[in-house]
Design a protein around this motif. Structure first.
Motif, mmCIF file in Angstrom:
data_model
loop_
_atom_site.group_PDB
_atom_site.id
_atom_site.type_symbol
_atom_site.label_atom_id
_atom_site.label_comp_id
_atom_site.label_asym_id
_atom_site.label_seq_id
_atom_site.Cartn_x
_atom_site.Cartn_y
_atom_site.Cartn_z
ATOM 1 N N MET A 142 -8.076 3.448 -57.911
ATOM 2 C CA MET A 142 -7.581 2.029 -57.693
ATOM 3 C C MET A 142 -8.257 0.915 -58.376
ATOM 4 O O MET A 142 -7.587 -0.086 -58.596
ATOM 5 C CB MET A 142 -7.815 1.938 -56.173
ATOM 6 C CG MET A 142 -6.686 2.726 -55.310
ATOM 7 S SD MET A 142 -4.988 2.457 -55.710
ATOM 8 C CE MET A 142 -4.583 4.113 -56.779
ATOM 9 N N LEU A 180 -2.702 9.692 -55.408
ATOM 10 C CA LEU A 180 -3.717 9.445 -54.268
ATOM 11 C C LEU A 180 -3.030 9.238 -52.979
ATOM 12 O O LEU A 180 -2.328 8.187 -53.267
ATOM 13 C CB LEU A 180 -4.525 8.257 -54.713
ATOM 14 C CG LEU A 180 -5.717 8.128 -53.906
ATOM 15 C CD1 LEU A 180 -6.964 9.217 -53.821
ATOM 16 C CD2 LEU A 180 -6.528 6.886 -54.364
ATOM 17 N N SER A 229 -3.719 7.826 -49.737
ATOM 18 C CA SER A 229 -4.723 6.971 -49.262
ATOM 19 C C SER A 229 -4.306 5.895 -48.773
ATOM 20 O O SER A 229 -3.579 5.148 -49.304
ATOM 21 C CB SER A 229 -6.071 7.281 -49.840
ATOM 22 O OG SER A 229 -6.630 5.936 -49.616
ATOM 23 N N GLN A 281 -5.830 3.433 -49.011
ATOM 24 C CA GLN A 281 -6.343 2.502 -49.800
ATOM 25 C C GLN A 281 -5.212 1.832 -50.689
ATOM 26 O O GLN A 281 -5.536 0.934 -51.827
ATOM 27 C CB GLN A 281 -7.611 2.665 -50.630
ATOM 28 C CG GLN A 281 -8.797 2.684 -49.550
ATOM 29 C CD GLN A 281 -8.905 1.494 -48.746
ATOM 30 O OE1 GLN A 281 -8.835 0.378 -49.137
ATOM 31 N NE2 GLN A 281 -9.075 1.616 -47.492
ATOM 32 N N ARG A 329 -3.520 -0.695 -49.500
ATOM 33 C CA ARG A 329 -4.413 -2.003 -49.738
ATOM 34 C C ARG A 329 -4.324 -2.692 -50.998
ATOM 35 O O ARG A 329 -4.063 -3.889 -51.040
ATOM 36 C CB ARG A 329 -5.655 -1.563 -49.046
ATOM 37 C CG ARG A 329 -5.783 -1.185 -47.627
ATOM 38 C CD ARG A 329 -5.710 -2.425 -46.947
ATOM 39 N NE ARG A 329 -6.074 -2.190 -45.459
ATOM 40 C CZ ARG A 329 -5.646 -2.831 -44.393
ATOM 41 N NH1 ARG A 329 -4.881 -3.903 -44.699
ATOM 42 N NH2 ARG A 329 -6.223 -2.517 -43.306
ATOM 43 N N THR A 330 -4.653 -1.625 -51.997
ATOM 44 C CA THR A 330 -4.401 -2.102 -53.338
ATOM 45 C C THR A 330 -3.392 -2.700 -53.891
ATOM 46 O O THR A 330 -3.314 -3.731 -54.231
ATOM 47 C CB THR A 330 -4.820 -1.020 -54.199
ATOM 48 O OG1 THR A 330 -6.200 -0.120 -53.952
ATOM 49 C CG2 THR A 330 -5.034 -1.428 -55.740
#
Lengths: 319, 112
Positions: free
Chosen positions: B35, B52, B54, B56, B59-60
């Motif tokens: 990320m 990936l 996840s 995150q 979020r990214t």
């Protein structure tokens, strides 16, 4: 491309006005469209054509019926010329409406290729001031015709979509807020709290959007906030992320309570990391955090001791 | 090319259709499982291609203003990833194709 450096005017009643999309002065979003679209995406296809032996009378009939001012002369995909309203007007005056098209058509025709970017086609309307260009494919077969109307319509459709996209990204239609003299937001960040990771940055991004900062500035600030937040989650015993917003600048500060960075120079190197495999499995710990923060900020500072680390990043608002 | 069209090309499931999904035009793509690398990419509204799975990633995507996220390899997703996509308005797609092949198809579709 052209088959004749001085092509005859196959445009009726004077040249059409140039397209209002000069390649060197248009906004980037428009240029982007002009390069993204290919001529084949925009051209009128299949083109309405006449054959060489057809009488001008038929050409006139087709032009009227389809409301066009010029027709390619083609047989089995091969282009022989183009016949325009001018040719018809001359035939009407001269009384040769029953002559075959081939005696009166323009033979040296400026053509475009279907896989050229639209920008190229648009430039031809400026360069040659014709109303239309036949479009050939890679095998030199006639596949369509490009008029300035096709270009304008395509650009308009794409721009409307672009506007719709921009509108969708705007915050709710509350009346525009002006940036108050100073706003501060503070968020607690807990160690290894991946569950809530990114929330503070999300809130900061939203606050900046509500205040209608420039989207590029918001993006940079959000990236810095996110990297700061992740750094504290991954490496620290916990801390807080503060943002202070004024009309002139956005200041982000990550302050934690330890354990400190043993070698600051190393931590600032791209790719240096102390993260474990578990953190890497979450997509972080690539050693890009601090370098990324420094990259997106106008001013950057870092102080660290075993009792805590403070990272500060300031982004200036363009006047 | 439209994101919706590209999703079909990649046999992707639409797990969440975010803001303006139908009109979204794919202009840039970043393929990475890191990320931090995604955060480095300085292009507006990229499509993030990653294996990936996840939170995150979402979020990214939110932080960089991504057009959407394409999860490759038909990965199983953590339960709240879809919820987070819905909360943030990020389009979430999943293709059974491996990353390399997904990237090749995207490249072809976008005339790279």
């Amino acid at each position: 491309m052209t088959t004749d450096p001085h092509p005859p005017p196959h445009s009726p009643a004077g040249p059409p006005p140039p397209l209002p999309v000069p390649a060197d002065q248009s906004p980037l979003v428009l240029l982007d469209l002009l390069y993204k679209l290919k001529i084949r995406d925009v051209m009128t296809t299949p083109p309405i054509t006449v054959t060489r032996k057809d009488p001008l009378r038929l050409a006139r009939h087709l032009m009227r019926e389809h409301r066009v001012t010029g027709l390619p002369v083609a047989e089995n995909g091969r282009l022989y010329g183009i016949v325009s309203m001018d040719d018809i007007l001359q035939a009407l005056e001269g009384g040769w409406m029953d002559n075959p098209v081939e005696h009166h058509m323009a033979r040296n025709v400026v053509v475009l290729e279907d896989d050229m970017p639209l920008a190229f086609g648009a430039s031809y309307f400026d360069k040659y001031r014709f109303g239309r260009f036949p479009v050939l494919d890679r095998n030199r077969r006639l596949v369509g015709i490009l008029t300035s109307r096709d270009v304008s319509a395509a650009v308009l459709v794409e721009l409307l979509q672009e506007f719709a996209r921009l509108e969708a990204r705007l915050p709710n239609p509350t009346p525009p807020q002006t940036v108050p003299r100073q706003t501060a937001l503070q968020f607690a960040v807990a160690p290894l709290d991946f569950e809530r990771a990114g929330r503070a940055s999300h809130e900061i991004k939203r606050a900046l959007s509500d205040l209608q900062f420039d989207p590029r500035l918001i993006r940079r600030a959000a990236i810095a906030a996110y990297e700061m937040e992740m750094n504290m989650i991954i490496h620290s015993k916990g801390g807080r992320l503060t943002v202070r917003i004024t009309p002139r600048q956005i200041e982000l500060e990550a302050h934690d309570t330890g354990p400190g960075i043993p070698n600051i120079a190393q931590a600032l190197e791209e790719g240096f990391t102390t993260a474990n495999e578990w953190i890497k499995s979450l997509g972080f710990g690539a050693g890009m955090g601090l370098p990324n923060i420094r990259r997106v900020s106008d001013e950057f500072s870092l102080q660290s001791s075993p009792s805590g680390t403070t990272v500060r990043a300031t982004l200036f608002c363009p006047p | 090319m439209k994101l919706a069209e590209l999703a079909r090309e990649l046999q992707a499931e639409i797990l969440h259709a975010g803001r303006g999904f139908d009109e979204s035009e794919v202009r840039s793509v970043v393929a990475s499982d890191l990320m931090s690398d995604v955060l480095l990419v300085d292009r507006p509204t990229p499509l993030i291609v990653t294996s990936l799975a996840s939170d995150q990633v979402i979020r990214t995507a939110d932080i960089v203003g991504a057009l959407g996220v394409l999860i490759v390899n038909g990965k199983n997703l953590p339960s709240n990833m879809k919820t987070l996509a819905a909360e943030t308005g990020i389009t979430l797609l999943r293709t059974p194709l491996p990353k390399f092949e997904a990237c090749i198809r995207i490249g072809r579709a976008l005339d790279y």
